[in-house]
Write an enzyme that holds these catalytic residues in place. Structure first.
Site, PDB file in Angstrom:
ATOM      1  CB  SER A  44      31.110  -3.553 -14.935  1.00 18.92           C
ATOM      2  OG  SER A  44      32.074  -3.968 -16.176  1.00 18.92           O
ATOM      3  CE  LYS A 121      31.317  -1.536 -19.224  1.00 15.13           C
ATOM      4  NZ  LYS A 121      30.946  -1.819 -17.883  1.00 15.13           N
TER       5      LYS A 121
END
Length: 280
Positions: A44, A121
């Site tokens: 990701s 993230k």
């Protein structure tokens, strides 16, 4: 003499046990207060972070909360110890000891608001801001960020990491061993932080409603924009949603080493160009 030997043997075992206990206590304190190891399990955050990157998270960066306590998840042998199991009494007020707010663009490890698992993230939206994605372009407080073409990101189409995840390709479908390609761009955030993002295709997450970030929360996104479960989807619906300040674990700033194989112990699969790579 026999009695002396037995006493000596018993004392030696006791000293060994004490040494192991002290070592575990020191390691636990070190991991709680200073640095936590983290191994990248998914794609990701490509191409900033690759599957198999091993790094240490700086826990001093944002101060301390319940999320600073270590967790241990080994489903293969039935171990599932979460930070809230050890320090849950500190949870609930969304504050931190010696707390310092993250900056836009920081790459952060945090506890998922629902599952408690560690995620990594990039901080995109700060408390009180408006975040939206339109046709794949990020808007912060109704202003588009700057993007520039940066060529093509290419990797081998094959199972990756211990979960044997296959990469998504813009030029797919691609068979095993083929060149898996994605569009690569440089995104410059409003505070001047520039970083790489990847684009695979036009999909639902490229057009979102306007998200208003609540006070004390942050909006997180993965750099591999079309292959990231992040704040664009609520936590209860399988995404991440808004992340509370107290759920931050720490900031990731540098890759220590990286393994392209199914285990970080397979040193022959280590990527020679990623030792101590700075995370931007």
């Amino acid at each position: 003499m026999a009695k002396d030997k037995k006493t000596s043997s018993g004392g030696g075992i006791l000293e060994t046990i004490k040494t192991v206990v002290y070592a575990l206590l020191i390691a636990g304190i070190f991991r709680t207060l200073f640095f936590q190891p983290f191994w990248i399990p998914s794609g990701s955050m490509k191409d900033t972070l690759l599957i198999g990157d091993f790094l240490f998270v700086n826990k001093m960066a944002y101060g301390y909360s319940y999320a600073s306590c270590p967790s241990l998840y080994l489903p293969g042998i039935g171990i599932d110890i979460d930070a809230s199991d050890l320090c849950g009494f500190l949870d609930g007020d969304n504050t931190r000891l010696f707390g310092t707010a993250p900056e836009r663009g920081d790459v952060v490890v945090f506890r998922h608001p629902v599952t408690g698992r560690d995620f990594i993230k990039r901080v995109i939206g700060l408390p009180g801001e408006r975040i939206q994605v339109r046709e794949g372009l990020l808007y912060i407080n109704d202003e588009p960020v700057e993007i520039q073409d940066d060529g093509t990101f290419t990797e081998i189409a094959e199972p990756q990491g211990p979960q044997r995840l296959r990469p998504r390709c813009a030029n797919g479908p691609v068979g095993d061993g083929g060149a898996c390609e994605k569009e690569k761009l440089v995104e410059t955030l409003s505070n001047g932080v520039a970083h790489s993002i990847l684009n695979i295709s036009n999909q639902g997450s490229d057009n979102t409603p306007v998200y208003e970030v609540p006070e004390g929360h942050y909006f997180m996104m993965g750099d591999n924009r079309d292959n990231s479960s992040d704040s664009r989807v609520p936590a209860v619906a399988g995404g991440v949603g808004f992340v509370p300040f107290e759920n931050l674990v720490g900031r990731a700033s540098r890759v220590v080493f990286s393994s392209a194989g199914s285990s970080m112990l397979f040193f022959w699969t280590w990527r020679g160009d990623r030792f101590f790579e700075k995370i931007e």
